[in-house]
Design an enzyme around this catalytic site. Structure first.
Site, PDB file in Angstrom:
ATOM      1  N   HIS A   1      34.664 -24.420 101.192  1.00 56.34           N
ATOM      2  CA  HIS A   1      34.243 -25.294 100.098  1.00 56.34           C
ATOM      3  C   HIS A   1      33.052 -26.167 100.539  1.00 56.34           C
ATOM      4  O   HIS A   1      32.021 -26.222  99.870  1.00 56.34           O
ATOM      5  CB  HIS A   1      35.432 -26.170  99.680  1.00 56.34           C
ATOM      6  CG  HIS A   1      35.153 -27.127  98.564  1.00 56.34           C
ATOM      7  ND1 HIS A   1      35.509 -26.863  97.259  1.00 56.34           N
ATOM      8  CD2 HIS A   1      34.560 -28.339  98.536  1.00 56.34           C
ATOM      9  CE1 HIS A   1      35.145 -27.871  96.489  1.00 56.34           C
ATOM     10  NE2 HIS A   1      34.555 -28.790  97.239  1.00 56.34           N
ATOM     11  N   GLU A   2      33.215 -26.835 101.677  1.00 56.70           N
ATOM     12  CA  GLU A   2      32.144 -27.739 102.125  1.00 56.70           C
ATOM     13  C   GLU A   2      30.901 -26.957 102.557  1.00 56.70           C
ATOM     14  O   GLU A   2      29.779 -27.435 102.381  1.00 56.70           O
ATOM     15  CB  GLU A   2      32.630 -28.665 103.243  1.00 56.70           C
ATOM     16  CG  GLU A   2      33.802 -29.580 102.869  1.00 56.70           C
ATOM     17  CD  GLU A   2      33.589 -30.425 101.613  1.00 56.70           C
ATOM     18  OE1 GLU A   2      32.438 -30.844 101.355  1.00 56.70           O
ATOM     19  OE2 GLU A   2      34.573 -30.661 100.879  1.00 56.70           O
TER      20      GLU A   2
ATOM     21  N   HIS B   1      28.906 -26.598  99.518  1.00 62.48           N
ATOM     22  CA  HIS B   1      28.099 -27.806  99.257  1.00 62.48           C
ATOM     23  C   HIS B   1      26.912 -27.869 100.219  1.00 62.48           C
ATOM     24  O   HIS B   1      25.795 -28.209  99.838  1.00 62.48           O
ATOM     25  CB  HIS B   1      28.951 -29.062  99.482  1.00 62.48           C
ATOM     26  CG  HIS B   1      29.894 -29.395  98.358  1.00 62.48           C
ATOM     27  ND1 HIS B   1      29.476 -29.563  97.059  1.00 62.48           N
ATOM     28  CD2 HIS B   1      31.241 -29.622  98.345  1.00 62.48           C
ATOM     29  CE1 HIS B   1      30.528 -29.882  96.296  1.00 62.48           C
ATOM     30  NE2 HIS B   1      31.602 -29.912  97.046  1.00 62.48           N
TER      31      HIS B   1
ATOM     32  N   GLU C   1      29.477 -28.943  92.640  1.00 64.89           N
ATOM     33  CA  GLU C   1      30.842 -28.418  92.748  1.00 64.89           C
ATOM     34  C   GLU C   1      30.879 -26.923  92.433  1.00 64.89           C
ATOM     35  O   GLU C   1      31.737 -26.200  92.940  1.00 64.89           O
ATOM     36  CB  GLU C   1      31.760 -29.228  91.819  1.00 64.89           C
ATOM     37  CG  GLU C   1      33.239 -29.128  92.123  1.00 64.89           C
ATOM     38  CD  GLU C   1      33.655 -29.672  93.500  1.00 64.89           C
ATOM     39  OE1 GLU C   1      32.849 -30.350  94.177  1.00 64.89           O
ATOM     40  OE2 GLU C   1      34.787 -29.382  93.903  1.00 64.89           O
TER      41      GLU C   1
HETATM   42 ZN   LIG Z   1      33.556 -30.444  96.395  1.00 65.00          ZN
END
Ligand SMILES: [Zn+2]
Length: 493
Positions: A258-259, A262, A288
Site C-alpha cells: 500500500h505505502e 503511495h 489512495e
Molecule cells: Zn493510504
C-alpha cells in the site's frame, strides 16, 4: 507577465520548501524522535506552519495571482495559479483568531480522544468534538457561505469532487456491496495462514517486493512505524513506513505494498513541476487510488499470489502454494473496525462515516446523538453492532484532528483504482502474465504516464477521465469485487 510568473515561482518555491521540511519533521516524529522531544517539536512545527501561513497570505501573492489570472499561460502556469489561488483564498478568508482557536482546541482534543478511547467513554471526548465541529462550521462559512458546507470541507482533500456526485455514488455502493456481502456468506470462506514468521526474514521479503514494484531506493526509504504512512518530501526524497507483525504476514506485507503505491506516486511527480503549485498529488482520493491499486488490484490477485509464493517460500522457508496465499489475502467478514476491514466491507465503513458527517454538517444530528447514530448505522449498513464506544464512534483519529470530510477520499481511491485496473486489463492483454512473472515495469509505466506525470495539472476527476475515459467507477468496483470474491467463495452474481 513573465516577471510576475518569476516572482510568484520564487515565492512558491519557498512555500514548497517549508512544506518539505514539515513533512520531514513529521516523518522524524513518528520514526526517529525520542519521546521526550515532543515539546520542542511542537515549537518547531508551529514556527514552520506560522511561516508558511505568513508567506502564503502575503498581499503580494494576491496581487501576482491577479496579474497572472486569465493571462496567456502554459499548462503548468495556469494550473499553478489556479491551485495557489485556492490555497490563498482559504488561508486569507479564515480569520487569524479562528485559526489559532482551532490549533488550541485540536492540541487538547487529541489526548482527550486517546484517553476517551482507552476508557471507552465518549463523554470525555464529546465537548472537544462539539467545539471542533463549531470551528469547522465557522471556518466553512468564512470561506464560502454559498456552497454546501460539506463541499467546502471536501475541497482541500479532493478538489473537484462534490456531494452532488458522492451522494448517489455512496447510495449505489451501499446497496450493491450489501448484496455482494450477503451472497458471499452463502459460500465457503478461504482459510487464513498460521504464523509466526521471523520478522527480519519478513523484512527482506518486503524489500524484495518493493524493489520489484519499482520503488526507487536512491530516492526513498522504508522504515518502521506504529502506523504505516508516506511522506513525500520531494520526488527525490520519499519516505514510506511499514509495520511488520510476527503473526500477520499478509497484513504487514499488504501495508508495505500500500505505502509503496503511495511512494511510487510521489516519486513519479515530475521534478520540474515539484517546486510549483502544480507539483503535488491531485487529491487524497487519487493518492489512495495508487496505494489501493497496488495493494488490492495487483497485490491480492491470483497472479501476484503465485509470484509471491515463490519469493516468500525462498525467504521464509515456507511452502505456500499461490492458491493458499490468494485465498488468505481475500478473506471477507463483517467487522467493526475500519482499519482491519477487507476490500469488500471497507467502503461500507466509509459510508457510515460519510452519512454521519453529512448529517452533522446539515444540522441533523447532535454530538450527543452520535454514539447511538453510529451504532444504528453499523447495524443497518454492515450488520454488526459495536458494543463499546472504543469500537464504535471513537475508533478513528480523524475527527480529533478536526479533519471532517477526509473519509470519502478512501472510497474515491478504491473507485478510481477499480477503473484504472479495468482499463489496464483492456489495454495490456498480458497484464496478468507479467504480474505472475514478477514484472511490473509496464504497469508502473502506464501509471507514470497517465497519473503520476499529471501531478496536479488538473483535478483528480479530470485526470481520471483522461486516463480511463468516461467509466462508471461504481460499476467497475462492484464488477471487480464480484469477479474476485464471488469466484473465491463459489457464488455468482
Ligand atoms: Zn493510504
Amino acid at each position: 507577465m513573465t516577471d510576475a510568473w518569476t516572482e510568484l515561482s520564487d515565492r512558491t518555491t519557498e512555500l514548497k520548501a517549508i512544506e518539505g521540511l514539515m513533512g520531514m519533521a513529521e516523518w522524524d516524529q513518528q520514526v526517529m524522535m525520542p519521546a521526550a522531544g515532543s515539546g520542542a517539536r511542537g515549537a518547531h512545527m508551529s514556527l514552520l506552519s506560522g511561516l508558511h501561513h505568513e508567506k502564503l497570505t502575503d498581499d503580494r501573492v494576491g496581487e501576482l495571482l491577479e496579474t497572472l489570472t486569465g493571462g496567456d499561460l502554459t499548462e503548468t502556469q495556469s494550473a499553478s495559479v489556479r491551485n495557489l489561488q485556492r490555497d490563498f483564498d482559504r488561508a486569507t478568508r479564515v480569520p487569524a483568531a479562528l485559526v489559532k482557536r482551532g490549533a488550541v482546541v485540536r492540541a487538547k482534543a487529541f489526548p482527550a480522544w486517546a484517553e476517551a478511547k482507552e476508557a471507552s467513554d465518549f463523554s470525555q471526548f464529546s465537548p472537544h468534538l462539539a467545539e471542533l465541529i463549531d470551528i469547522a462550521k465557522e471556518t466553512v462559512s468564512a470561506i464560502d457561505s454559498e456552497s454546501d458546507p460539506y463541499d467546502v470541507l471536501l475541497a482541500p482533500f479532493d478538489p473537484g469532487s462534490t456531494v452532488a456526485t458522492l451522494d448517489p455514488m455512496f447510495d449505489r455502493l451501499g446497496s450493491e456491496l450489501g448484496t455482494l456481502l450477503d451472497a458471499l456468506e452463502d459460500g465457503e470462506a478461504p482459510a487464513k495462514l498460521e504464523g509466526p514468521w521471523d520478522v527480519a526474514k519478513q523484512r527482506s521479503l518486503h524489500d524484495e517486493v518493493a524493489t520489484a514494484l519499482g520503488f526507487d531506493w536512491k530516492r526513498g526509504r522504508l522504515d518502521n512505524s506504529e502506523h504505516p504512512f508516506t511522506v513525500g518530501v520531494h520526488p527525490t526524497d520519499v519516505r514510506i513506513t511499514t509495520h511488520i507483525y510476527p503473526e500477520g504476514l499478509l497484513s504487514g506485507l499488504s501495508g508495505t505494498v500500500h505505502e509503496v503505491g503511495h511512494g511510487l506516486y510521489e516519486q513519479g511527480i515530475p521534478t520540474e513541476l515539484s517546486m510549483t503549485a502544480a507539483g503535488s498529488a491531485a487529491s487524497f482520493g487519487l493518492h489512495e487510488s495508487q496505494s489501493r491499486f497496488w495493494e488490492n488490484t495487483i497485490g491480492r490477485s491470483r497472479a501476484f499470489s503465485n509470484w509471491l509464493s515463490s519469493r516468500a517460500n525462498k525467504r521464509l522457508g515456507t511452502s505456500f502454494s499461490g492458491e493458499e496465499l490468494y485465498g488468505a489475502a481475500n478473506r471477507v467478514q463483517r467487522s467493526l473496525v475500519r482499519v482491519f476491514a477487507d476490500e469488500v466491507t471497507y467502503n461500507l465503513h466509509i459510508l457510515v462515516r460519510y452519512t454521519l458527517e453529512r448529517r452533522i454538517f446539515a444540522g441533523e444530528v447532535t454530538v450527543d446523538e452520535l454514539p447511538d447514530a453510529w451504532t444504528d448505522l453499523y447495524e443497518s449498513t454492515i450488520g454488526v453492532r459495536p458494543g463499546t464506544a472504543a469500537e464504535g464512534v471513537l475508533q478513528d483519529v480523524h475527527w480529533a484532528g478536526g479533519m471532517f470530510a477526509y473519509f470519502p477520499s478512501y472510497t474515491l481511491g478504491n473507485l478510481y483504482a477499480a477503473s484504472l485496473g479495468a482499463t489496464l486489463v483492456e489495454e495490456m492483454p498480458d497484464l496478468w502474465d507479467q504480474v505472475e512473472a514478477g514484472e511490473f515495469q509496464d504497469i508502473l509505466g502506464w501509471l507514470r504516464h497517465n497519473v503520476h506525470s499529471r501531478a496536479h495539472l488538473a483535478d483528480a476527476p479530470d485526470i481520471m477521465a483522461a486516463a480511463v475515459g468516461e467509466r462508471d467507477h461504481v460499476e467497475d468496483l462492484v464488477d471487480y469485487l464480484w469477479s474476485r470474491h464471488g469466484a473465491l467463495h463459489g457464488v455468482t452474481r
